[in-house]
Write an enzyme that holds these catalytic residues in place. Sequence first.
Site, PDB file in Angstrom:
ATOM      1  N   GLU A  67      48.198  -0.030  23.775  1.00 26.63           N
ATOM      2  CA  GLU A  67      49.607  -0.322  23.568  1.00 26.63           C
ATOM      3  C   GLU A  67      49.669  -1.637  22.797  1.00 26.63           C
ATOM      4  O   GLU A  67      49.023  -2.619  23.203  1.00 26.63           O
ATOM      5  CB  GLU A  67      50.312  -0.474  24.929  1.00 26.63           C
ATOM      6  CG  GLU A  67      51.791  -0.658  24.718  1.00 26.63           C
ATOM      7  CD  GLU A  67      52.587  -0.926  25.986  1.00 26.63           C
ATOM      8  OE1 GLU A  67      52.028  -0.815  27.084  1.00 26.63           O
ATOM      9  OE2 GLU A  67      53.777  -1.247  25.828  1.00 26.63           O
ATOM     10  N   ARG A 119      37.298   0.655  35.241  1.00 25.62           N
ATOM     11  CA  ARG A 119      37.568  -0.385  34.252  1.00 25.62           C
ATOM     12  C   ARG A 119      36.587  -1.533  34.452  1.00 25.62           C
ATOM     13  O   ARG A 119      35.995  -1.701  35.521  1.00 25.62           O
ATOM     14  CB  ARG A 119      39.010  -0.864  34.317  1.00 25.62           C
ATOM     15  CG  ARG A 119      39.388  -1.552  35.616  1.00 25.62           C
ATOM     16  CD  ARG A 119      40.896  -1.734  35.737  1.00 25.62           C
ATOM     17  NE  ARG A 119      41.418  -2.709  34.812  1.00 25.62           N
ATOM     18  CZ  ARG A 119      42.334  -2.419  33.860  1.00 25.62           C
ATOM     19  NH1 ARG A 119      42.789  -1.219  33.704  1.00 25.62           N
ATOM     20  NH2 ARG A 119      42.779  -3.362  33.079  1.00 25.62           N
ATOM     21  N   LYS A 162      46.300  -8.268  29.989  1.00 24.45           N
ATOM     22  CA  LYS A 162      47.047  -8.789  28.839  1.00 24.45           C
ATOM     23  C   LYS A 162      48.193  -9.680  29.297  1.00 24.45           C
ATOM     24  O   LYS A 162      48.495 -10.677  28.656  1.00 24.45           O
ATOM     25  CB  LYS A 162      47.635  -7.622  28.041  1.00 24.45           C
ATOM     26  CG  LYS A 162      46.645  -6.949  27.132  1.00 24.45           C
ATOM     27  CD  LYS A 162      47.389  -5.968  26.234  1.00 24.45           C
ATOM     28  CE  LYS A 162      46.864  -4.582  26.421  1.00 24.45           C
ATOM     29  NZ  LYS A 162      47.635  -3.550  25.759  1.00 24.45           N
TER      30      LYS A 162
END
Length: 561
Positions: free
Chosen positions: A45, A271, A281
């Site tokens: 994104e 992850r 982020k």
Amino acid sequence: MSHPSKNQNAKGPAPEGANFLKALIEKDLASNKHGGKVITRFPPEPNGYLHIGHAKSICLNFGLAQEYGGRCHLRFDDTNPEAEDVEYVESIKADVRWLGFDWKEHLYFASDYFEQIYQWAEDLIREGKAYVCSLNEEQLREYRGDFNTPGKDSPYRNRSVEENLDLFRRMRAGEFDEGAHVLRAKIDMKSPNMNMRDPLLYRIRKAHHHKTGDQWVIYPMYDYVHPLSDAIEHITHSICTLEFQDHRPFYDWCIENCKVPAQPRQYEFARLNMTYLVMSKRKLLQLVKEKLVSGWDDPRMPTISGIRRRGYTPQSLKNFAKRIGVAKAESLIDIEILEACVKEDLDQVAHRAMAVLKPLKVFITNWDETQVQVIESQVHPKKPEMGVRKFPMTREIYIESTDFKEQEDPDFFRFKPGGEVRLRNAYVIRCEKVVKNSSGEVTELHCVYLPETFAGKPPEGGRKVKGIIHWVSANDCVEAEVRLYGRLFSVPDPENVPEGKDFKVNLNPDSLMVVKNAKLEKTLKTASLENRYQFERLGYFCLDSKDSKPGSLVFNMVVEL
Ligand code: ATP
Ligand code: MG
């Protein structure tokens, strides 16, 4: 949705190259499931800069495609106009390219599919599988229930197809305010999986989109867009992180209930979590916004742009991704594994040079004032093909002040009053006199050199000297600013903070130390941005891509030796 818990004890990497996804792909290839194709995608994104966790995902998706002769798409999942920006799009492209991957003509934006995705939503309405719901945000939450409480049907759940179509079209036409209506899938409000309790498909957002401008005032939800985008692109293996495991039933629902041209499948892997780093982020954005770092590309940041500027090589990141492998269970990877990968790669490629960070002047009393000896040494000790470097030895030189100790210390083999030490690539010197200023600090050493001890001439003058230290000519060297870095956070698990405290309390106040007037070997005058340098006995360094200029060089420490 259950939240994946971090396994704090599992600090080690998976066995080299471990990757359960390969076994899966090989099985699909053997059964000709997707017509023998492997098409993956990396779907960021564009709401921030990429970090090392994303690098793992990039290496995985592009790496698998490469390995099985397939291809990997770069697709921007741009469904949240408020948080997204072209600046991020450009930085993400640069990061993927820097890692050495090429999406060729397969650059896509989920927003390119908005019209098709809208049409599929109308189809869902016509088939009685979606409805316009007019509960407000708070009511939506309340009706949804929680882990222990089943949800309740919305009073708008049984609107007629005609009414739903009419309202949905008017939502698109901009007739309603934000929050007035949403479009929901009609699945099961009692499902034990919260993601199946009539999830949202569309919401009204009167926001400008970096790609579609003001064309849309309704935006589809990520969970609805993602499977459909995968299907439009004929993705075969849609690989994502574990937190999406509970979203998979809805992923499959979308694929089954929309008239999509392909049948992608979602697979989850753990992850990347690492010690001494934060990998979100949102948190990294906070550090940037609050100016706790100099920007997204601050060399201390775990962003790809930060570590690129820091001097890590793409190869070292690829080696790291391979070494830690791909697993199904969450684990915490020790940052030293990454640092070891960087060191291993730099040892192969770094040009050697000498640099003195805390200079102490040495005056060689038996060296003639005009005498200059050109010393030759290999650029790389094991790679003669990298050539030879030449630098001068003169009467005055600098050594590292930490290589000299006045006090008696049996464990200190470097330099002391009356002691002897070898200057790397040159002679043995003996300390004859220590010069101090009025506050008692050592300002200069007076030494003699022993002419018969020149390096490499066996048996090196017959002297056994324990210490070898680095040095540079004081008369003919290069000055530079050198930035030394510690870890950005001072604790292994910076996000683990007491209630009410912020992860920023764990920032390391000493993560940056600037050495203004370091003295470097003359050959570094022509240092280039593409190369890495080993300052012997100190560590690996590179020019700073932003601040270094010819004539006023700035070096970053990549990693200590
Ligand atoms: P963050 O949680 O750091 O804000 P994100 O998941 O929101 O990141 P996206 O842009 O959605 O960021 O991520 C793009 C891809 O990168 C996704 O497929 C995601 O699963 C993957 N990814 C993100 N973080 C990690 C990580 N720490 N390890 C491995 N893959 C990751
Ligand atoms: Mg995400």
